[in-house]
Design a protein around this motif. Structure first.
Motif, PDB file in Angstrom:
ATOM      1  N   LEU A 157       0.826  -1.206   0.000  1.00 13.79           N
ATOM      2  CA  LEU A 157       0.000   0.000   0.000  1.00 13.79           C
ATOM      3  C   LEU A 157       0.862   1.259   0.000  1.00 13.79           C
ATOM      4  O   LEU A 157       0.618   2.202  -0.762  1.00 13.79           O
ATOM      5  N   ALA A 158       1.871   1.270   0.875  1.00 11.34           N
ATOM      6  CA  ALA A 158       2.728   2.451   0.989  1.00 11.34           C
ATOM      7  C   ALA A 158       3.581   2.649  -0.255  1.00 11.34           C
ATOM      8  O   ALA A 158       3.719   3.769  -0.754  1.00 11.34           O
ATOM      9  N   VAL A 159       4.161   1.560  -0.782  1.00 10.19           N
ATOM     10  CA  VAL A 159       5.033   1.670  -1.954  1.00 10.19           C
ATOM     11  C   VAL A 159       4.243   2.097  -3.180  1.00 10.19           C
ATOM     12  O   VAL A 159       4.716   2.902  -3.994  1.00 10.19           O
ATOM     13  N   ARG A 160       3.022   1.582  -3.323  1.00 13.55           N
ATOM     14  CA  ARG A 160       2.199   1.952  -4.488  1.00 13.55           C
ATOM     15  C   ARG A 160       1.926   3.457  -4.499  1.00 13.55           C
ATOM     16  O   ARG A 160       2.083   4.120  -5.533  1.00 13.55           O
ATOM     17  N   LEU A 161       1.520   3.994  -3.356  1.00  9.98           N
ATOM     18  CA  LEU A 161       1.232   5.425  -3.289  1.00  9.98           C
ATOM     19  C   LEU A 161       2.497   6.255  -3.465  1.00  9.98           C
ATOM     20  O   LEU A 161       2.503   7.253  -4.210  1.00  9.98           O
ATOM     21  N   THR A 162       3.577   5.850  -2.818  1.00 10.49           N
ATOM     22  CA  THR A 162       4.834   6.590  -2.910  1.00 10.49           C
ATOM     23  C   THR A 162       5.369   6.606  -4.334  1.00 10.49           C
ATOM     24  O   THR A 162       5.761   7.656  -4.858  1.00 10.49           O
ATOM     25  N   ALA A 163       5.394   5.447  -4.978  1.00  7.58           N
ATOM     26  CA  ALA A 163       5.953   5.346  -6.326  1.00  7.58           C
ATOM     27  C   ALA A 163       5.153   6.165  -7.329  1.00  7.58           C
ATOM     28  O   ALA A 163       5.723   6.844  -8.196  1.00  7.58           O
ATOM     29  N   ASN A 164       3.834   6.116  -7.229  1.00  5.96           N
ATOM     30  CA  ASN A 164       3.010   6.865  -8.183  1.00  5.96           C
ATOM     31  C   ASN A 164       3.146   8.367  -7.996  1.00  5.96           C
ATOM     32  O   ASN A 164       3.111   9.121  -8.980  1.00  5.96           O
ATOM     33  N   MET A 165       3.287   8.822  -6.753  1.00  5.95           N
ATOM     34  CA  MET A 165       3.441  10.252  -6.530  1.00  5.95           C
ATOM     35  C   MET A 165       4.828  10.734  -6.937  1.00  5.95           C
ATOM     36  O   MET A 165       4.974  11.821  -7.493  1.00  5.95           O
ATOM     37  N   ILE A 166       5.839   9.924  -6.682  1.00 10.92           N
ATOM     38  CA  ILE A 166       7.202  10.327  -7.041  1.00 10.92           C
ATOM     39  C   ILE A 166       7.396  10.336  -8.557  1.00 10.92           C
ATOM     40  O   ILE A 166       8.066  11.220  -9.102  1.00 10.92           O
ATOM     41  N   ALA A 167       6.804   9.350  -9.252  1.00  7.12           N
ATOM     42  CA  ALA A 167       7.029   9.220 -10.692  1.00  7.12           C
ATOM     43  C   ALA A 167       6.590  10.477 -11.439  1.00  7.12           C
ATOM     44  O   ALA A 167       7.337  11.014 -12.271  1.00  7.12           O
ATOM     45  N   GLY A 168       5.387  10.959 -11.154  1.00 12.23           N
ATOM     46  CA  GLY A 168       4.910  12.147 -11.852  1.00 12.23           C
ATOM     47  C   GLY A 168       5.711  13.395 -11.508  1.00 12.23           C
ATOM     48  O   GLY A 168       6.022  14.204 -12.385  1.00 12.23           O
ATOM     49  N   HIS A 169       6.076  13.546 -10.229  1.00 12.15           N
ATOM     50  CA  HIS A 169       6.854  14.710  -9.820  1.00 12.15           C
ATOM     51  C   HIS A 169       8.253  14.690 -10.436  1.00 12.15           C
ATOM     52  O   HIS A 169       8.789  15.742 -10.813  1.00 12.15           O
ATOM     53  N   LEU A 170       8.837  13.516 -10.541  1.00  9.59           N
ATOM     54  CA  LEU A 170      10.157  13.403 -11.173  1.00  9.59           C
ATOM     55  C   LEU A 170      10.094  13.794 -12.642  1.00  9.59           C
ATOM     56  O   LEU A 170      10.975  14.497 -13.149  1.00  9.59           O
ATOM     57  N   LEU A 171       9.058  13.323 -13.330  1.00 10.80           N
ATOM     58  CA  LEU A 171       8.922  13.645 -14.751  1.00 10.80           C
ATOM     59  C   LEU A 171       8.727  15.142 -14.953  1.00 10.80           C
ATOM     60  O   LEU A 171       9.342  15.752 -15.850  1.00 10.80           O
TER      61      LEU A 171
END
Length: 224
Positions: A157-171
């Motif tokens: 649960l935590a990794v899914r939310l973290t990864a999706n939020m980081i991916a867009g911000h990184l891009l």
């Protein structure tokens, strides 16, 4: 390079050596108080409709004995969604892109459900470890697989939310850093792409908060 790239997600602003970025987690409360004492508005009617819809969906997923838990999952959805949207604003710290916050939401909830299930419904929890119709020789392996899948639930649960939020911000960050070195025509295309990515991130902010709340509801429904 990677350290500098990911440092945009780390708390940096401070006063008297006290990190102030995590205060952004409570900024969502600024949008709530007037909903309860101000005169009704379209925003209030829209938010009430969203809450009622979520209540009905979560209620359909839960057991009758857990219907009162819908308020917890609606509050969880609201907290994550507000933090996700606040992270789209310039110079606002995105707390939902950190494992520290996401684990603090998923781990206590999962641990509480596990303790309640194993103490109050021990036989039912044991029955969940072996699916119906499993051959006798495969039972030890199924118990091992189900146990591991239960243990990693808060992490997923935590990794899914973290990864999706980081991916867009990184891009968005990678594309934005190239702006000063581009020509005017390419810069116009970059601005359009950034706007489209912001719209996509707004959709992701809603979807990920909904997914987090729904999966938490499904985990609760397994405890009969």
């Amino acid at each position: 390079m990677m350290m500098n790239l990911f440092s945009i997600f780390e708390p940096s602003s401070s006063i008297f050596n006290l990190s102030m970025n995590w205060i952004s987690t409570s900024l969502g409360l600024m949008f709530l108080p007037y909903l309860y004492w101000a005169s009704p508005s379209r925003w209030l009617l829209l938010w009430s409709k969203i809450i009622q819809t979520l209540h009905k969906e979560f209620r359909a997923l839960l057991q009758p004995s857990h219907f009162g838990s819908t308020i917890l999952f609606v509050a969880l959805f609201s907290l994550i969604m507000f933090n996700n949207f606040l992270g789209l604003l310039p110079y606002v710290f995105t707390s939902s892109s950190h494992m520290a916050m996401n684990l603090s939401l998923s781990l206590p909830l999962w641990l509480t459900l596990m303790l309640y299930g194993w103490i109050q419904h021990t036989k039912h929890m044991f029955a969940h470890l072996v699916p119906q119709g499993t051959p006798f020789l495969l039972m030890p392996f199924m118990v091992l697989i189900e146990t591991i899948s239960n243990i990693i639930r808060p992490g997923t649960l935590a990794v899914r939310l973290t990864a999706n939020m980081i991916a867009g911000h990184l891009l968005l960050t990678l594309l934005g850093n190239n702006g000063p070195s581009l020509t005017l025509s390419i810069l116009t295309f970059l601005l359009v792409a950034q706007i489209l990515l912001l719209i996509l991130e707004a959709a992701v902010a809603i979807i990920q908060s909904y997914v987090f709340a729904v999966l938490s509801t499904l985990y609760t429904s397994e405890i009969n």
